[in-house]
Design a protein around this motif. Structure first.
Motif, mmCIF file in Angstrom:
data_model
loop_
_atom_site.group_PDB
_atom_site.id
_atom_site.type_symbol
_atom_site.label_atom_id
_atom_site.label_comp_id
_atom_site.label_asym_id
_atom_site.label_seq_id
_atom_site.Cartn_x
_atom_site.Cartn_y
_atom_site.Cartn_z
ATOM 1 N N GLY A 1 70.834 19.602 58.735
ATOM 2 C CA GLY A 1 69.935 18.574 59.244
ATOM 3 C C GLY A 1 69.785 17.408 58.300
ATOM 4 O O GLY A 1 70.347 17.380 57.204
ATOM 5 N N SER A 2 69.011 16.438 58.717
ATOM 6 C CA SER A 2 68.795 15.224 57.933
ATOM 7 C C SER A 2 68.169 15.556 56.584
ATOM 8 O O SER A 2 67.258 16.391 56.490
ATOM 9 C CB SER A 2 67.884 14.258 58.702
ATOM 10 N N SER A 3 68.677 14.899 55.533
ATOM 11 C CA SER A 3 68.206 15.219 54.179
ATOM 12 C C SER A 3 66.720 14.937 53.992
ATOM 13 O O SER A 3 66.044 15.631 53.233
ATOM 14 C CB SER A 3 69.016 14.435 53.143
ATOM 15 N N ASN A 4 66.200 13.896 54.673
ATOM 16 C CA ASN A 4 64.775 13.581 54.480
ATOM 17 C C ASN A 4 63.852 14.560 55.207
ATOM 18 O O ASN A 4 62.635 14.467 55.099
ATOM 19 C CB ASN A 4 64.473 12.141 54.908
ATOM 20 N N GLN A 5 64.426 15.493 55.956
ATOM 21 C CA GLN A 5 63.630 16.511 56.636
ATOM 22 C C GLN A 5 63.709 17.860 55.931
ATOM 23 O O GLN A 5 63.123 18.834 56.391
ATOM 24 C CB GLN A 5 64.118 16.665 58.088
ATOM 25 N N GLN A 6 64.448 17.905 54.821
ATOM 26 C CA GLN A 6 64.671 19.164 54.123
ATOM 27 C C GLN A 6 63.915 19.201 52.793
ATOM 28 O O GLN A 6 63.622 18.159 52.208
ATOM 29 C CB GLN A 6 66.169 19.345 53.843
ATOM 30 N N ASN B 1 68.222 19.660 49.480
ATOM 31 C CA ASN B 1 68.883 18.369 49.267
ATOM 32 C C ASN B 1 69.923 18.433 48.157
ATOM 33 O O ASN B 1 70.932 17.723 48.194
ATOM 34 C CB ASN B 1 67.857 17.283 48.920
ATOM 35 N N GLN C 1 73.035 19.598 49.734
ATOM 36 C CA GLN C 1 73.594 18.562 50.604
ATOM 37 C C GLN C 1 74.265 17.458 49.789
ATOM 38 O O GLN C 1 75.254 16.875 50.224
ATOM 39 C CB GLN C 1 72.489 17.970 51.486
ATOM 40 N N ARG D 1 62.318 10.880 45.258
ATOM 41 C CA ARG D 1 61.512 11.948 45.868
ATOM 42 C C ARG D 1 61.004 12.911 44.811
ATOM 43 O O ARG D 1 59.846 13.331 44.821
ATOM 44 C CB ARG D 1 62.352 12.722 46.890
ATOM 45 N N GLU E 1 57.081 13.552 44.503
ATOM 46 C CA GLU E 1 56.575 14.723 45.198
ATOM 47 C C GLU E 1 56.331 15.898 44.253
ATOM 48 O O GLU E 1 56.855 15.951 43.141
ATOM 49 C CB GLU E 1 57.571 15.162 46.291
#
Length: 270
Positions: free
Chosen positions: A133-138, A143, A146, A165, A169
């Motif tokens: 899936g999309s990296s910004n959703q993982q 990441n 990925q 990030r 975060e």
């Protein structure tokens, strides 16, 4: 790209990440050890084994294989070696799992029938990195995996975004500095032809405080020291040989490797 080295670093520093990939979180995930283990009474070594802490209940062993090239014999070798390890170490585990990580389905062995008892089992998971899936959703840990399959055109921007990030975060229990070390390691391996300044500009950070830079400096210092020693031996050894000393006596006197003395003597044609 030296993917074997990169994945070794990721799993060695953050063994708990394997459980994020398979969406299973044992109580002591962060206390697992990632090791390369030798199976007794055999001639092979398993490079990816996650060993539980001594006080884990239940004790679950996890075998992992990262495969970035086509290998039709992969499943036969992987399952055979894993079962052999379990047979030789029955007292060390209560349960086991296998994980095979591919960049995409195209690199999976075409024969999935022979080993279907394993592949269709809930004890075996196959991970396809390009399908996460999309990296910004993982999570940040996912990441990292990925990033290892990012294209040359995309990796710089993905690495830069991931670093931002990490800085912004909460990353517990993963240390921010070590995550950034892994990101920069991936980028440096990917762009090995670029200078340090170019990689810094690409990532938007200084490499001087990262582990890969410090290790490179240490290796450079060691190499320089060895080169200086060689040059000194080239001058010293011929002079000592003229005094009647043997190569063995010179090596002992100078406290250096015998082969290094022989090479120095040969350089001067003695």
């Amino acid at each position: 790209m030296k993917r074997d080295s990169i994945y070794y670093q990721i799993f060695k520093r953050f063994p708990g990440l394997i459980f994020e990939l398979i969406d299973y979180r044992p109580e002591q995930a962060q206390n697992y050890r990632f090791e390369s283990v030798e199976v007794k009474e055999t001639t092979f070594r398993i490079d990816g084994v996650f060993l539980p802490p001594e006080d884990a209940k239940p004790k679950i062993i996890l075998f992992a294989e990262v495969q970035f090239q086509k290998d039709e014999g992969l499943y036969h070798r992987f399952f055979t070696e894993s079962m052999m390890y379990l047979n030789r170490n029955q007292s060390q585990y209560d349960d086991w799992y296998c994980v095979v990580i591919f960049p995409s389905r195209s690199l999976e062995p075409s024969d999935t029938t022979t080993h279907r008892i394993f592949l269709n089992s809930d004890q075996v998971q196959r991970i396809y990195l390009d399908e996460l899936g999309s990296s910004n959703q993982q999570p940040i840990g996912i990441n990292l995996f990925q990033l290892t399959i990012a294209s040359d055109e995309a990796i710089a921007e993905q690495a830069k975004q991931l670093i931002q990030r990490v800085k912004l975060e909460q990353t517990d229990p993963l240390p921010k500095t070590e995550i950034i070390d892994i990101i920069t390691t991936i980028a440096v391996y990917k762009f090995s032809s670029l200078s340090r300044e170019e990689v810094e500009a690409m990532l938007g950070l200084s490499l001087e405080q990262t582990r890969i830079y410090q290790e490179a400096k240490a290796e450079g210092r060691e190499l320089g020291r060895e080169e200086r020693e060689v040059e000194i031996l080239k001058v010293t050894v011929p002079l000592l040989l003229k005094t009647g000393m043997t190569i063995e006596q010179i090596a002992q006197q100078l406290n250096v490797n015998l082969e290094a003395v022989r090479l120095a003597a040969q350089e001067k044609g003695t």
